[in-house]
Scaffold this active site. Structure first.
Site, PDB file in Angstrom:
ATOM      1  N   ALA A  69       0.841  -1.195   0.000  1.00 40.04           N
ATOM      2  CA  ALA A  69       0.000   0.000   0.000  1.00 40.04           C
ATOM      3  C   ALA A  69       0.873   1.241   0.000  1.00 40.04           C
ATOM      4  O   ALA A  69       2.023   1.210   0.455  1.00 40.04           O
ATOM      5  CB  ALA A  69      -0.924   0.000   1.207  1.00 40.04           C
ATOM      6  N   ASP A  70       0.311   2.314  -0.491  1.00 41.78           N
ATOM      7  CA  ASP A  70       0.964   3.607  -0.424  1.00 41.78           C
ATOM      8  C   ASP A  70      -0.108   4.660  -0.174  1.00 41.78           C
ATOM      9  O   ASP A  70      -1.090   4.729  -0.915  1.00 41.78           O
ATOM     10  CB  ASP A  70       1.725   3.921  -1.717  1.00 41.78           C
ATOM     11  CG  ASP A  70       2.614   5.132  -1.538  1.00 41.78           C
ATOM     12  OD1 ASP A  70       3.589   5.034  -0.773  1.00 41.78           O
ATOM     13  OD2 ASP A  70       2.323   6.187  -2.137  1.00 41.78           O
ATOM     14  N   THR A  71       0.082   5.441   0.880  1.00 41.43           N
ATOM     15  CA  THR A  71      -0.876   6.473   1.244  1.00 41.43           C
ATOM     16  C   THR A  71      -0.263   7.839   0.990  1.00 41.43           C
ATOM     17  O   THR A  71       0.867   8.092   1.396  1.00 41.43           O
ATOM     18  CB  THR A  71      -1.284   6.346   2.722  1.00 41.43           C
ATOM     19  OG1 THR A  71      -1.876   5.055   2.925  1.00 41.43           O
ATOM     20  CG2 THR A  71      -2.283   7.421   3.115  1.00 41.43           C
ATOM     21  N   THR A 105      -5.143   6.151  -0.693  1.00 36.44           N
ATOM     22  CA  THR A 105      -4.333   4.962  -0.471  1.00 36.44           C
ATOM     23  C   THR A 105      -4.473   4.059  -1.680  1.00 36.44           C
ATOM     24  O   THR A 105      -5.579   3.652  -2.036  1.00 36.44           O
ATOM     25  CB  THR A 105      -4.745   4.214   0.805  1.00 36.44           C
ATOM     26  OG1 THR A 105      -4.608   5.092   1.922  1.00 36.44           O
ATOM     27  CG2 THR A 105      -3.865   2.987   1.028  1.00 36.44           C
ATOM     28  N   GLY A 106      -3.338   3.777  -2.299  1.00 38.59           N
ATOM     29  CA  GLY A 106      -3.274   2.784  -3.359  1.00 38.59           C
ATOM     30  C   GLY A 106      -2.901   1.452  -2.731  1.00 38.59           C
ATOM     31  O   GLY A 106      -2.040   1.398  -1.848  1.00 38.59           O
TER      32      GLY A 106
END
Length: 188
Positions: A69-71, A105-106
């Site tokens: 994840a990346d936020t 978020t991805g």
């Protein structure tokens, strides 16, 4: 049944969320360059980086699900990453103060060499914060590991956020509602 999860994140908040979901997981970290091509929208950036993190595991995973994840925090089309210094954190919070911003978020799930990427967006409404509130928070919590320089579960989030449109857990760093729906449908 949901397979065991490999969580590729050192975020204690993401780990806590998975524990609260009663997920079987293990944390495994790999270094990944988080740069991205120019011209991507903030939503595309979050998904691009999440997928890039998952790709680092493609050759080493068997029956587990890799969760990355990346936020990011975005205001007026500008991405606010993690602050480099305490002064930078203060500057970011001053930018967010009294305004609405987006937390994106991805997420990427890698399972049996298939990638499933998605994202979630929450709008966060900050009240006007005093410089004293901002500086005190930065000094006490040292938010250099947080996009946008704040944690919603920490004091600045508790006193500064007037409301959220969207998922609370997305702002924490993992949209658990969407994640769970994706995990139960992995084999479909």
């Amino acid at each position: 049944m949901i397979p065991k999860i490999i969580l590729a994140s050192k975020s204690p908040r993401r780990q806590d969320l998975l524990r609260l979901m009663d997920m079987d997981f293990e944390v495994v970290l790999k270094e990944v360059d988080e740069s991205y091509p120019a011209g991507l929208t903030p939503r595309e950036v979050a998904v691009y980086i999440a997928r890039k993190k998952a790709e680092a595991f493609d050759e080493s995973i068997t029956d587990e699900v890799v969760l990355t994840a990346d936020t990011i925090v975005c205001i007026d089309g500008q991405i606010l990453g993690k602050p480099e210094t305490a002064d930078h954190a203060v500057e970011m919070l001053q930018t967010l103060s009294g305004k609405v911003h987006q937390v994106i978020t991805g997420v990427c799930l890698l399972y049996k060499h298939r990638y499933n990427s998605f994202f979630d967006v929450s709008e966060v409404f900050f009240r006007k914060l005093s410089d004293q509130e901002i500086r005190s928070y930065v000094a006490e919590y040292n938010p250099l590991d947080k996009a946008g320089s704040y944690g919603i579960q920490e004091r600045i989030g508790l006193i500064g956020i007037e409301r959220i449109d969207g998922s609370y857990t997305n702002v924490v760093g993992l949209p658990t509602e969407k994640l769970y729906a994706q995990l139960v449908n992995l084999n479909n």
